[in-house]
Design a protein around this motif. Structure first.
Motif, short mmCIF file in Angstrom:
data_model
loop_
_atom_site.label_atom_id
_atom_site.label_comp_id
_atom_site.label_asym_id
_atom_site.label_seq_id
_atom_site.Cartn_x
_atom_site.Cartn_y
_atom_site.Cartn_z
N ALA A 6 0.84 -1.20 0.00
CA ALA A 6 0.00 0.00 0.00
C ALA A 6 0.87 1.25 0.00
N ILE A 7 0.50 2.23 -0.82
CA ILE A 7 1.29 3.47 -0.87
C ILE A 7 0.37 4.69 -0.87
N ASP A 8 0.87 5.75 -0.27
CA ASP A 8 0.19 7.04 -0.25
C ASP A 8 1.24 8.07 0.12
N LYS A 9 1.02 9.31 -0.28
CA LYS A 9 1.98 10.36 0.04
C LYS A 9 1.75 10.99 1.41
N ILE A 10 0.65 10.60 2.07
CA ILE A 10 0.34 11.13 3.39
C ILE A 10 0.65 10.08 4.45
N GLU A 11 1.54 10.42 5.36
CA GLU A 11 2.05 9.46 6.34
C GLU A 11 0.94 8.88 7.21
#
Length: 215
Positions: A29-34
């Protein structure tokens, strides 16, 4: 078990992550928001913080190794489109992208998506059909003409067999299974007896289903 790359971890993405976990799939899973990445850590195999519109970042993930890539970005169509296009360019085997508008669906399909999910539209159709009928309990659209419906058994059919009713010949509707006492009975035959409290899962054209069940 499949290997899945999930891009975008908003509400929609989190629900997907949880279900993929239940199904036993391996999920990156990836996202730019931690904070979003942290929220799905209990449900995924791996997770990274990163910008999916950056080719170098996606390259580092080994895109061609995933069985399916799901782009669940819903709050920034430009990012969704760029990500979808990059995934295709980097050799993704299958790309499924989320659309929020009809025009988004068209652009995503033209720019690398194999399939598009449009949750708001799909749920709106389900809600409109489900809650304006006393006889339909569930509805799964297959295409613009055909769907699977869960419907009540009409009173006049109670005590009769599937063969006696013969709705396939009369209405071009196929009975897939019967739900009896809240349990599905997939082993139905022409001898299966229907009861008034049973539910049927049927496959057919919506107009034929309306005519058959007087909806």
């Amino acid at each position: 078990m499949k290997s899945v790359l999930l891009v975008g971890l908003g509400r929609f993405g989190r629900h997907i992550a949880k279900k993929l976990n239940e199904l036993g799939h391996e999920v990156m899973a990836i996202d730019k928001i931690e904070e979003r990445v942290a929220a799905v850590l209990p449900y995924v195999t791996n997770a990274q913080i990163g910008d999916s519109t950056k080719k170098e970042f996606l390259c580092s993930l080994g895109i061609s190794n995933y069985d399916v890539c799901i782009v669940a970005i819903g709050d920034d169509f430009q990012n969704s489109l760029e990500t979808t296009s990059l995934l295709r360019e980097l050799g993704a085997k299958k790309v499924v992208a989320r659309a929020a508008r009809d025009v988004h669906e068209k652009f995503l399909l033209r720019n690398g998506a194999d399939q598009v999910v449009y949750p708001e539209k799909q749920l709106a159709l389900w809600t409109a059909i489900r809650y304006t009928s006393d006889h339909i309990f569930d509805y799964i659209e297959l295409d613009k003409d055909y769907a699977i419906f869960e419907v009540t058994v009409p009173r006049q059919w109670s005590g009769k067999s599937v063969g006696e009713i013969d709705i396939r010949r009369k209405y071009r509707i196929n009975i897939l299974t019967v739900r009896q006492n809240n349990k599905l009975n997939p082993n139905i035959s022409t001898e299966t007896i229907l009861n008034e409290n049973d539910h049927l899962l049927v496959l057919g054209n919506f107009n034929d289903v309306k005519k058959c069940f007087h909806i």
